[in-house]
Design an enzyme around this catalytic site. Structure first.
Site, PDB file in Angstrom:
ATOM      1  N   CYS A 115     -64.757-101.391 -57.350  1.00 23.01           N
ATOM      2  CA  CYS A 115     -66.092-100.885 -57.006  1.00 23.01           C
ATOM      3  C   CYS A 115     -66.433 -99.569 -57.717  1.00 23.01           C
ATOM      4  O   CYS A 115     -67.600 -99.186 -57.785  1.00 23.01           O
ATOM      5  CB  CYS A 115     -66.218-100.703 -55.497  1.00 23.01           C
ATOM      6  SG  CYS A 115     -66.026-102.233 -54.592  1.00 23.01           S
ATOM      7  N   HIS A 254     -72.337 -95.878 -54.092  1.00 26.63           N
ATOM      8  CA  HIS A 254     -71.834 -97.252 -54.084  1.00 26.63           C
ATOM      9  C   HIS A 254     -72.386 -97.950 -52.838  1.00 26.63           C
ATOM     10  O   HIS A 254     -72.378 -97.378 -51.738  1.00 26.63           O
ATOM     11  CB  HIS A 254     -70.306 -97.243 -54.062  1.00 26.63           C
ATOM     12  CG  HIS A 254     -69.704 -98.593 -53.847  1.00 26.63           C
ATOM     13  ND1 HIS A 254     -70.140 -99.712 -54.519  1.00 26.63           N
ATOM     14  CD2 HIS A 254     -68.706 -99.007 -53.017  1.00 26.63           C
ATOM     15  CE1 HIS A 254     -69.436-100.752 -54.115  1.00 26.63           C
ATOM     16  NE2 HIS A 254     -68.563-100.357 -53.204  1.00 26.63           N
ATOM     17  N   ASN A 284     -72.252-105.816 -51.003  1.00 22.94           N
ATOM     18  CA  ASN A 284     -71.410-105.058 -51.936  1.00 22.94           C
ATOM     19  C   ASN A 284     -71.168-105.912 -53.191  1.00 22.94           C
ATOM     20  O   ASN A 284     -70.475-106.924 -53.123  1.00 22.94           O
ATOM     21  CB  ASN A 284     -70.087-104.710 -51.243  1.00 22.94           C
ATOM     22  CG  ASN A 284     -69.167-103.868 -52.106  1.00 22.94           C
ATOM     23  OD1 ASN A 284     -69.415-103.703 -53.303  1.00 22.94           O
ATOM     24  ND2 ASN A 284     -68.111-103.361 -51.508  1.00 22.94           N
TER      25      ASN A 284
HETATM   26  O1  UT7 Z   1     -66.296-100.883 -51.666  1.00 24.54           O
HETATM   27  C1  UT7 Z   1     -65.172-100.476 -50.975  1.00 24.54           C
HETATM   28  C2  UT7 Z   1     -64.685-101.649 -50.255  1.00 24.54           C
HETATM   29  N1  UT7 Z   1     -65.004-101.875 -48.911  1.00 24.54           N
HETATM   30  C3  UT7 Z   1     -65.642-101.111 -48.021  1.00 24.54           C
HETATM   31  O2  UT7 Z   1     -66.125-100.060 -48.262  1.00 24.54           O
HETATM   32  C4  UT7 Z   1     -65.677-101.639 -46.633  1.00 24.54           C
HETATM   33  C5  UT7 Z   1     -65.129-100.655 -45.669  1.00 24.54           C
HETATM   34  N2  UT7 Z   1     -65.103-101.123 -44.323  1.00 24.54           N
HETATM   35  C6  UT7 Z   1     -66.202-101.470 -43.601  1.00 24.54           C
HETATM   36  O3  UT7 Z   1     -67.312-101.488 -44.107  1.00 24.54           O
HETATM   37  C7  UT7 Z   1     -66.029-101.748 -42.130  1.00 24.54           C
HETATM   38  O4  UT7 Z   1     -64.723-101.383 -41.726  1.00 24.54           O
HETATM   39  C8  UT7 Z   1     -66.269-103.242 -41.745  1.00 24.54           C
HETATM   40  C9  UT7 Z   1     -67.750-103.557 -41.856  1.00 24.54           C
HETATM   41  C10 UT7 Z   1     -65.455-104.136 -42.641  1.00 24.54           C
HETATM   42  C11 UT7 Z   1     -65.851-103.470 -40.289  1.00 24.54           C
HETATM   43  O5  UT7 Z   1     -66.537-102.582 -39.425  1.00 24.54           O
HETATM   44  P1  UT7 Z   1     -65.732-101.751 -38.318  1.00 24.54           P
HETATM   45  O6  UT7 Z   1     -66.725-101.038 -37.536  1.00 24.54           O
HETATM   46  O7  UT7 Z   1     -64.688-100.946 -39.057  1.00 24.54           O
HETATM   47  O8  UT7 Z   1     -65.104-102.900 -37.433  1.00 24.54           O
HETATM   48  P2  UT7 Z   1     -63.567-103.212 -37.139  1.00 24.54           P
HETATM   49  O9  UT7 Z   1     -62.863-103.662 -38.390  1.00 24.54           O
HETATM   50  O10 UT7 Z   1     -62.977-102.058 -36.381  1.00 24.54           O
HETATM   51  O11 UT7 Z   1     -63.741-104.439 -36.179  1.00 24.54           O
HETATM   52  C12 UT7 Z   1     -64.409-104.320 -34.926  1.00 24.54           C
HETATM   53  C13 UT7 Z   1     -64.437-105.709 -34.287  1.00 24.54           C
HETATM   54  C14 UT7 Z   1     -63.071-106.417 -34.317  1.00 24.54           C
HETATM   55  O12 UT7 Z   1     -62.933-107.126 -33.116  1.00 24.54           O
HETATM   56  P3  UT7 Z   1     -62.025-106.530 -31.921  1.00 24.54           P
HETATM   57  O13 UT7 Z   1     -60.651-106.385 -32.517  1.00 24.54           O
HETATM   58  O14 UT7 Z   1     -62.658-105.229 -31.551  1.00 24.54           O
HETATM   59  O15 UT7 Z   1     -62.137-107.597 -30.877  1.00 24.54           O
HETATM   60  C15 UT7 Z   1     -63.216-107.404 -35.454  1.00 24.54           C
HETATM   61  O16 UT7 Z   1     -62.389-108.516 -35.323  1.00 24.54           O
HETATM   62  O17 UT7 Z   1     -65.350-106.555 -35.009  1.00 24.54           O
HETATM   63  C16 UT7 Z   1     -64.667-107.779 -35.351  1.00 24.54           C
HETATM   64  N3  UT7 Z   1     -65.251-108.308 -36.591  1.00 24.54           N
HETATM   65  C17 UT7 Z   1     -66.355-109.077 -36.613  1.00 24.54           C
HETATM   66  N4  UT7 Z   1     -67.146-109.548 -35.617  1.00 24.54           N
HETATM   67  C18 UT7 Z   1     -68.207-110.283 -35.984  1.00 24.54           C
HETATM   68  C19 UT7 Z   1     -64.831-108.100 -37.866  1.00 24.54           C
HETATM   69  N5  UT7 Z   1     -65.663-108.740 -38.729  1.00 24.54           N
HETATM   70  C20 UT7 Z   1     -66.604-109.356 -37.972  1.00 24.54           C
HETATM   71  C21 UT7 Z   1     -67.732-110.153 -38.268  1.00 24.54           C
HETATM   72  N6  UT7 Z   1     -68.499-110.579 -37.261  1.00 24.54           N
HETATM   73  N7  UT7 Z   1     -68.078-110.460 -39.532  1.00 24.54           N
END
Ligand code: UT7
Length: 327
Positions: A115, A254, A284
């Site tokens: 990225c 980004h 992204n």
């Molecule tokens: O370019 C650089 C590369 N990437 C990034 O910059 C991405 C960086 N990360 C992020 O943008 C965020 O961490 C995410 C959008 C990927 C996730 O958001 P978050 O607020 O960090 O959520 P989390 O990973 O802490 O997950 C919260 C909950 C989890 O469930 P439990 O364990 O609380 O029951 C996940 O399993 O959300 C769940 N979850 C989803 N639910 C519905 C994860 N993905 C999804 C989904 N739909 N697509």
């Protein structure tokens, strides 16, 4: 003093659109439009057609950037293309694009910094131009990142899309790029990676590795490092140029997640209307995300000549970096 100026921008998104509602029907465990919008800001992403490659997307963006700059392919003497999803293992996608555009002889090469690829590529091109060895560079960020995604895995598939962006850079006595800042820390390999590869092969086992062909990410951990690191790179750029936060007219970050973008903007004390956000429209797109956003804000007249623009990126590696320029 030789500076490097941005003299044209272009971008391209493939025709096919995949909405959050489409994804609700595709993933193994539930997701929802509401979850995706609230946690990422993303509404839809564009997906390359089966017979459409990274070079195809790059060609559209490159031609648009050349037109905007009022230049022909023959005016270019350096081509740098950032991608993680090259058409072939070799030749580089830069060489394929060079041939498509009817160019010859000048250097053409790919840059792989995921990225952060576009920021790396601009930074490299700027050094060629500032040294006096080259006059005019075509710099492209292009990805078919959808090909690295398991479309049933909700933790990654909602986040990514395909696209391309390009700029033409030219030597000038007027600024131009003020500084570029690049960093990497390979210790974070496991947080964001495609486990398989040409040399390692694809016969890989390990915790959380379902399919080594696809992107694996520990999203929450990536998120935290991204927010901290982007804050630091902004500070480093301001200090290097002896500027105050208020001197920056536009932040073109980004485009990964609006919550990461908002956190960086808050650290800069920038109001939301000075931050270019397009992630809602295309998710992204890795190395393509910054030039896509830059092109939108240049074409709709937000970014004007004489204004100070800060590009900042963070991605797999981890890699990160920034470019500060007067447009
Ligand atoms: O370019 C650089 C590369 N990437 C990034 O910059 C991405 C960086 N990360 C992020 O943008 C965020 O961490 C995410 C959008 C990927 C996730 O958001 P978050 O607020 O960090 O959520 P989390 O990973 O802490 O997950 C919260 C909950 C989890 O469930 P439990 O364990 O609380 O029951 C996940 O399993 O959300 C769940 N979850 C989803 N639910 C519905 C994860 N993905 C999804 C989904 N739909 N697509």
């Amino acid at each position: 003093m030789i500076y490097t100026r941005f003299i044209g921008t272009g971008s391209y998104l493939p025709e096919k659109i995949l909405t959050n509602h489409d994804l609700e029907k595709m993933v193994d465990i539930d997701t929802s439009d509401q979850w995706i919008r609230e946690r990422t800001g993303i509404a839809k992403r564009h997906i390359a057609a089966d017979d459409e490659t990274t070079c195809d997307l790059a060609e559209h963006a490159a031609r648009a950037a050349l037109d905007a700059a009022g230049k022909k392919a023959a005016d270019i003497d350096l081509l740098v293309l950032a991608t993680t999803t090259p058409d072939k293992i070799f030749p580089s996608t830069a060489c394929l694009l060079q041939s498509r555009l009817g160019m010859k002889n000048h250097p053409a090469f790919d840059v792989q910094a995921v990225c952060s690829g576009f920021v790396y590529a601009v930074s490299i091109a700027e050094k060629f131009i500032r040294s006096g060895s080259h006059q005019r560079a075509l710099v492209v960020g292009a990805e078919t990142f959808s090909r690295l995604i398991d479309w049933t895995d909700r933790s990654t598939c909602v986040l990514f899309g395909d696209g391309a962006g390009a700029v033409v850079l030219e030597a000038s006595t007027e600024p131009g790029i003020h500084s570029t800042h690049l960093h990497a820390d390979g210790a974070y390999e496991e947080l964001l990676h495609v486990p398989g590869g040409v040399s390692l092969g694809f016969d890989i086992e390990g915790d959380n590795i379902n399919d080594p062909h696809y992107t694996h990410m520990r999203g929450n951990e990536v998120f935290k490092v991204a927010v901290n690191t982007l804050g630091q790179i902004v500070e480093e750029t301001l200090v290097a140029n002896q500027l105050q936060k208020s001197d920056i007219d536009w932040l073109v970050p980004h485009q990964a997640n609006t919550r990461i973008i908002d956190a960086t903007a808050r650290k800069l004390n920038m109001s939301k209307d000075r931050v270019v956000v397009t992630v809602d429209q295309h998710a992204n797109t890795s190395a393509a995300s910054i030039p896509l956003a830059l092109d939108v804000a240049v074409r709709d007249g937000r970014i004007k000549r004489g204004e100070k623009v800060l590009l900042e990126a963070f991605g797999g590696g981890f890699t990160w970096g920034s470019v500060l320029f007067t447009y």
